[in-house]
Design a protein around this motif. Structure first.
Motif, PDB file in Angstrom:
ATOM      1  N   ASP A   1      -3.985  -9.512  -6.348  1.00 51.83           N
ATOM      2  CA  ASP A   1      -4.077  -7.460  -6.378  1.00 51.83           C
ATOM      3  C   ASP A   1      -4.605  -7.076  -7.918  1.00 51.83           C
ATOM      4  O   ASP A   1      -3.856  -7.273  -9.091  1.00 51.83           O
ATOM      5  CB  ASP A   1      -3.105  -7.230  -5.622  1.00 51.83           C
ATOM      6  CG  ASP A   1      -3.205  -6.665  -4.710  1.00 51.83           C
ATOM      7  OD1 ASP A   1      -4.371  -7.149  -3.913  1.00 51.83           O
ATOM      8  OD2 ASP A   1      -2.829  -6.433  -3.730  1.00 51.83           O
TER       9      ASP A   1
ATOM     10  N   THR B   1      -4.822  -3.181 -10.054  1.00 54.87           N
ATOM     11  CA  THR B   1      -4.708  -1.762  -9.768  1.00 54.87           C
ATOM     12  C   THR B   1      -4.713  -1.237 -10.668  1.00 54.87           C
ATOM     13  O   THR B   1      -4.219  -1.904 -12.126  1.00 54.87           O
ATOM     14  CB  THR B   1      -3.089  -1.345  -9.227  1.00 54.87           C
ATOM     15  OG1 THR B   1      -3.224   0.274  -8.853  1.00 54.87           O
ATOM     16  CG2 THR B   1      -1.950  -2.348  -9.750  1.00 54.87           C
TER      17      THR B   1
ATOM     18  N   ARG C   1       0.549  -1.375   0.400  1.00 56.57           N
ATOM     19  CA  ARG C   1      -0.188  -0.263  -0.148  1.00 56.57           C
ATOM     20  C   ARG C   1       0.946   1.297  -0.272  1.00 56.57           C
ATOM     21  O   ARG C   1       1.741   1.370   1.327  1.00 56.57           O
ATOM     22  CB  ARG C   1      -0.983   0.184   1.814  1.00 56.57           C
ATOM     23  CG  ARG C   1      -2.027  -0.927   1.575  1.00 56.57           C
ATOM     24  CD  ARG C   1      -2.739  -1.353   0.477  1.00 56.57           C
ATOM     25  NE  ARG C   1      -3.707  -2.213   0.463  1.00 56.57           N
ATOM     26  CZ  ARG C   1      -3.770  -3.085  -0.438  1.00 56.57           C
ATOM     27  NH1 ARG C   1      -2.804  -3.811  -1.460  1.00 56.57           N
ATOM     28  NH2 ARG C   1      -4.274  -4.139   0.572  1.00 56.57           N
TER      29      ARG C   1
ATOM     30  N   GLU D   1       0.752  -2.719  -6.787  1.00 57.88           N
ATOM     31  CA  GLU D   1       0.255  -0.951  -5.782  1.00 57.88           C
ATOM     32  C   GLU D   1       0.626  -0.163  -7.709  1.00 57.88           C
ATOM     33  O   GLU D   1       2.042   0.014  -7.743  1.00 57.88           O
ATOM     34  CB  GLU D   1       0.626  -0.608  -5.123  1.00 57.88           C
ATOM     35  CG  GLU D   1      -0.311   0.222  -4.883  1.00 57.88           C
ATOM     36  CD  GLU D   1      -1.912   0.026  -4.682  1.00 57.88           C
ATOM     37  OE1 GLU D   1      -2.679   1.328  -3.996  1.00 57.88           O
ATOM     38  OE2 GLU D   1      -1.747  -0.488  -4.449  1.00 57.88           O
TER      39      GLU D   1
ATOM     40  N   CYS E   1     -11.361  -3.635  -7.226  1.00 63.44           N
ATOM     41  CA  CYS E   1      -9.948  -2.144  -7.921  1.00 63.44           C
ATOM     42  C   CYS E   1     -11.075  -1.106  -7.987  1.00 63.44           C
ATOM     43  O   CYS E   1     -11.497  -1.492  -9.705  1.00 63.44           O
ATOM     44  CB  CYS E   1      -8.497  -2.456  -7.945  1.00 63.44           C
ATOM     45  SG  CYS E   1      -8.065  -0.218  -8.069  1.00 63.44           S
TER      46      CYS E   1
ATOM     47  N   CYS F   1       0.569  -9.286  -5.068  1.00 68.56           N
ATOM     48  CA  CYS F   1       0.416  -7.568  -5.009  1.00 68.56           C
ATOM     49  C   CYS F   1       1.244  -7.073  -5.997  1.00 68.56           C
ATOM     50  O   CYS F   1       2.194  -6.752  -6.699  1.00 68.56           O
ATOM     51  CB  CYS F   1       1.082  -7.946  -3.518  1.00 68.56           C
ATOM     52  SG  CYS F   1       0.763  -8.891  -2.119  1.00 68.56           S
TER      53      CYS F   1
END
Length: 576
Positions: free
Chosen positions: A507, A509, A289, A554, A462, A552
């Motif tokens: 994830d 993004t 994050r 971001e 997201c 992950c």
């Protein structure tokens, strides 16, 4: 007129003269005449008086079994000489007998175990394996159950079942696999106990040794032990304060980029090269994050139970480690101001940390595992957060009082994602029950429920920077898109394929300008799609080795083309 009634008229033709004819019926034709084949005198005897109770003649068998009306029914037991037996089971005729349920259960269990049972119509006879009858003397399994004294003696010869919280070593859990002292010796009573005894749980509890409360083993699922772990923090940076006494919370001003501008105000591009690698976690990365809006700090968490703050600019070093969870961290979330952040862990604890000094401010738990935590981004409700739990519930906590203030309980399986939409007045949740639900914030009744036959579980979400759409990572190797407005319909035109995500929570993004969608991959790739066309632009190996999943991902909120990735190898990589 009277004379006309009796007249016979001729043909209308004057050419032919026919003689007058009159037809008279001499006999009547009967199509089915009644034929008596019986002896009239015998029929008269059979009829007799209707109220008579005595026979005045010797009746034959045919007379005694003849039906009162119509032909003989071959299926009636007394319906004639050759009455047939009607089948009531697929293999023949089952005889009906009245026995109690307990007797039936005993004989049924005996037949299953030993191969014989008593004949219900002849209690002294047996059906089934007659050799087994002779071997066991015709006893059923109730009669073969050993006495309490024999059972207690057998239990004393058996190993202890062990502690369910110990997997290996001394005192490990054995359960039903616990052996006896002498396995070579065969006890007939032991076999009878193992196979046929239906001892009640109450009797077993009474006969087991009672331990004092202080010596009782801790349950394997007792999460309260984890709450006693003391939280700690350690600063790793080169200097904690700069020349003006400011900590790393201060947004740097000496860069060639303005970190205070509105995110998404510049055009974005796809990253292509590796510019930084961070190694400190010892197990797979579980979340990444960036600091809200500015992105000058990076928060990471891993399966080693630790959260870490990294410097994105200047030295790009590890700044602080937050320790306090005994098991893997499942999710993290920054407060909208960035001053605090939440961690959720498989030790069933959620903890609120101070970003600047590392102090644990408060702890929250419901006794279940939290899968996702989200602060409410709205300034009026930013002191509250939502958590999706393993017991199908979404719970709402107040960080000021530490109390549970609301509970949303409509999902049928563990909750995976929570996404705020519609200016933070509503939120969307997905679950392992393969459904999507939309809620008004604070009202525990869903306003929209979507569950299609072709839907898969959606494990990550997201929101698009425009606020009009939400992208979900679906379990069938694609990204699906739903509207974030009133109808929450799926946008069938937008589907992003070309990556593998089955079996992982990977994830998603968006680039800050909303132009690109990025996702990890179970094969170790980072994938980038064009938002408008759905075409995959670029795909590069982001994992350290082939097959090391990237879970992950971001996008930096201020940079044009910088993305951070992490996965099963436990290394954080920064791409430009």
């Amino acid at each position: 007129m009277a004379s006309l009634l009796g007249a016979n008229y001729d043909s209308s033709s004057d050419d032919e003269k026919k003689p007058n004819t009159t037809f008279t019926s001499a006999t009547t034709l009967v199509a089915a005449p009644e034929v008596n084949v019986e002896d009239p005198s015998r029929l008269q005897l059979i009829a007799g008086a209707s109220n008579s109770t005595a026979l005045t003649y010797n009746a034959t068998y045919d007379d005694l079994t003849r039906p009162s009306q119509g032909p003989v029914n071959p299926f009636k037991p007394n319906g004639g000489n050759n009455g047939l037996k009607r089948k009531n089971v697929p293999t023949g005729h089952a005889q009906e007998e009245a026995i109690s349920e307990a007797t039936f259960t005993a004989q049924h269990r005996t037949f299953q175990s030993l191969g014989y049972s008593r004949n219900p119509s002849q209690p002294d006879a047996f059906v089934g394996n007659l050799d087994s009858v002779a071997q066991h003397g015709g006893r059923d399994f109730v009669q073969m159950k050993p006495s309490k004294q024999v059972s207690a003696a057998l239990r004393r010869k058996r190993q202890k079942k062990g502690d369910s919280s110990i997997v290996e070593g001394e005192g490990a859990y054995l359960g039903p696999w616990a052996k006896y002292e002498n396995d070579d010796q065969v006890y007939e009573e032991e076999a009878a106990e193992e196979d046929y005894e239906l001892a009640s749980d109450e009797e077993l509890v009474e006969e087991d040794e009672e331990l004092p409360p202080s010596e009782l083993p801790a349950m394997a699922t007792d999460y309260q032990e984890d709450a006693s772990q003391a939280e700690s923090t350690e600063f790793h940076g080169s200097e904690q304060f700069d020349y003006q006494g400011r900590t790393y919370m201060h947004v740097p001003q000496d860069l060639d980029i303005d970190l205070k501008k509105e995110p998404g105000s510049t055009k974005n591009f796809i990253p292509k090269k590796l510019v930084q690698t961070w190694k400190s976690h010892t197990k797979p990365i579980t979340s990444l994050r960036f600091f809200p809006k500015t992105g000058h700090l990076l928060l990471s968490s891993a399966a080693d139970g630790k959260a870490k703050i990294w410097d994105v600019y200047h030295q790009r070093e590890l700044l602080r480690t937050f320790s306090g969870h005994s098991k893997a961290i499942s999710d993290t979330n920054f407060h909208p101001t960035g001053k605090t952040f939440l961690t959720a862990s498989y030790d069933r604890q959620m903890k609120l940390w101070d970003t600047e000094y590392g102090k644990c401010i408060s702890r929250f738990t419901t006794g279940k595992t939290p899968h996702v935590v989200r602060f409410n981004p709205d300034p009026e409700h930013s002191h509250e957060f939502l958590a999706g739990m393993s017991d199908k519930k979404i719970v709402q906590f107040d960080t000021r009082s530490g109390e549970l203030v609301q509970e949303y309980d409509h999902h049928l399986a563990a909750v995976n994602t929570i996404t705020f939409v519609d200016n933070n007045r509503r939120f969307i949740t997905t679950s392992d029950d393969k459904s999507l639900r939309a809620w008004e914030y604070g009202i525990p009744v869903p306003i929209k429920y979507i569950a299609e036959a072709d839907m898969f579980a959606m494990v990550r979400a997201c929101p698009h920077p425009s606020g009009k759409y939400v992208a979900f990572q679906s379990g069938d190797n694609q990204v699906v898109v739903y509207a974030a407005t009133d109808k929450f319909r799926q946008n069938r035109k937008k589907g992003f394929r070309g990556h593998n995500n089955a079996g992982y929570a990977i994830d998603l993004t968006f680039s800050p300008d909303g132009q690109f969608l990025a996702s990890g991959d179970s094969g170790g790739f980072a994938c980038f799609w064009d938002w408008k066309t759905g075409k995959m632009y670029h795909k590069f190996q982001a994992g350290g080795r082939e097959g090391s999943a990237v879970t992950c991902l971001e996008w930096h909120p201020q940079e044009t083309s910088k993305v951070v990735t992490g996965g099963l190898e436990g290394v954080i990589k920064y791409w430009d």
